[in-house]
Design an enzyme around this catalytic site. Sequence first.
Site, PDB file in Angstrom:
ATOM      1  N   GLU A 148     -10.260  28.172  52.427  1.00 20.88           N
ATOM      2  CA  GLU A 148     -10.839  28.438  51.114  1.00 20.88           C
ATOM      3  C   GLU A 148     -12.230  27.818  51.003  1.00 20.88           C
ATOM      4  OE1 GLU A 148      -9.732  27.488  46.418  1.00 20.88           O
ATOM      5  OE2 GLU A 148      -8.985  26.186  48.003  1.00 20.88           O
ATOM      6  N   ASP A 181     -11.098  31.998  45.875  1.00 21.09           N
ATOM      7  CA  ASP A 181     -10.885  31.440  44.544  1.00 21.09           C
ATOM      8  C   ASP A 181     -12.057  31.959  43.716  1.00 21.09           C
ATOM      9  OD1 ASP A 181     -11.285  29.679  42.280  1.00 21.09           O
ATOM     10  OD2 ASP A 181      -9.980  28.212  43.215  1.00 21.09           O
ATOM     11  N   HIS A 207      -7.120  32.970  44.488  1.00 20.37           N
ATOM     12  CA  HIS A 207      -6.806  32.158  43.316  1.00 20.37           C
ATOM     13  C   HIS A 207      -7.508  32.826  42.143  1.00 20.37           C
ATOM     14  CE1 HIS A 207      -5.898  28.144  45.590  1.00 20.37           C
ATOM     15  NE2 HIS A 207      -4.891  29.000  45.616  1.00 20.37           N
ATOM     16  N   GLU A 247      -4.203  29.421  39.573  1.00 20.84           N
ATOM     17  CA  GLU A 247      -4.370  28.028  39.986  1.00 20.84           C
ATOM     18  C   GLU A 247      -4.736  27.117  38.808  1.00 20.84           C
ATOM     19  OE1 GLU A 247      -6.465  25.404  43.519  1.00 20.84           O
ATOM     20  OE2 GLU A 247      -7.633  26.887  42.420  1.00 20.84           O
TER      21      GLU A 247
END
Length: 277
Positions: A148, A181, A207, A247
């Site tokens: 990530e 994300d 996310h 998240e």
Amino acid sequence: MKIGMFTSGYQRNPLEHCFQDAKEYGYDYIELWGGRPHAYAPDLKAGDIMEVRRLIDRYGVPVIGYTPEHNAYPFNYMIGSEAQRRDAVDYLKLSLDMAKEMGAEFVLTSPANGGCLATYDELWARLEETVRELGDHAAKTGVKLVVEALTPYESNFFTRANDLVELFRRIDNPYVVGMCDVVPPFVQHESIMAYFDKLGDKMDHMHIIDGENGTDSHIIPGEGSIPLKEMLCELKRIGYHKTATLELVTGYMNEPRFYARRAIDNIRDLMAQAERK
């Protein structure tokens, strides 16, 4: 698209609350945060893995992802001595082993801040060595290593889709994949959807959360500034059907059950709106 619960915000509650709520509120899976008191990898190895398995079986909610805590204290493979890096690598190898034991599909790793004096050459050499070794272990366990990119508030070099592209240029391993994300690209004025074009088949997880410019805060979907409904329309258009974890982290620890319910209700409503477009 499968919607998952992230359990970091529940760390002041019993782990069982995560599984109870995931089942009741309609989450498809759990992305299990690997920190004490719930699912710290050495504790799992010492016997706590049996409790995780019990909860999976009792509530029928799978743990698809395992996200060990390793961006600060005491583990961060991007900073410190070689002995400290080695300690972090061994910890993440154990995390891959424990992920396999609980039936998870992936372990998530995010390259954190490498320190004020490190050069890009030093940081990339350290990251490449680390991810190559972890990727080899992931292949042995059959559990993917999902990498990530973070916000600039969290990392001083691994923050963009292009950083993932460069990592995959250096490391060719089918068990090393990427994710998005949505907060890091949003706060850097980068395209969220560019992750899909740039990473291609390596784009394996998301996310999804809301955010505000100028902060790395993760906000309940629909309560920040990210145009999530339009993003969901785009995800529908390109046919993204993989996993997306909501998240929620430590900002909602006072009442995680309230906010976990609100988060999935909001995202399901936004998804329904996108379906009608």
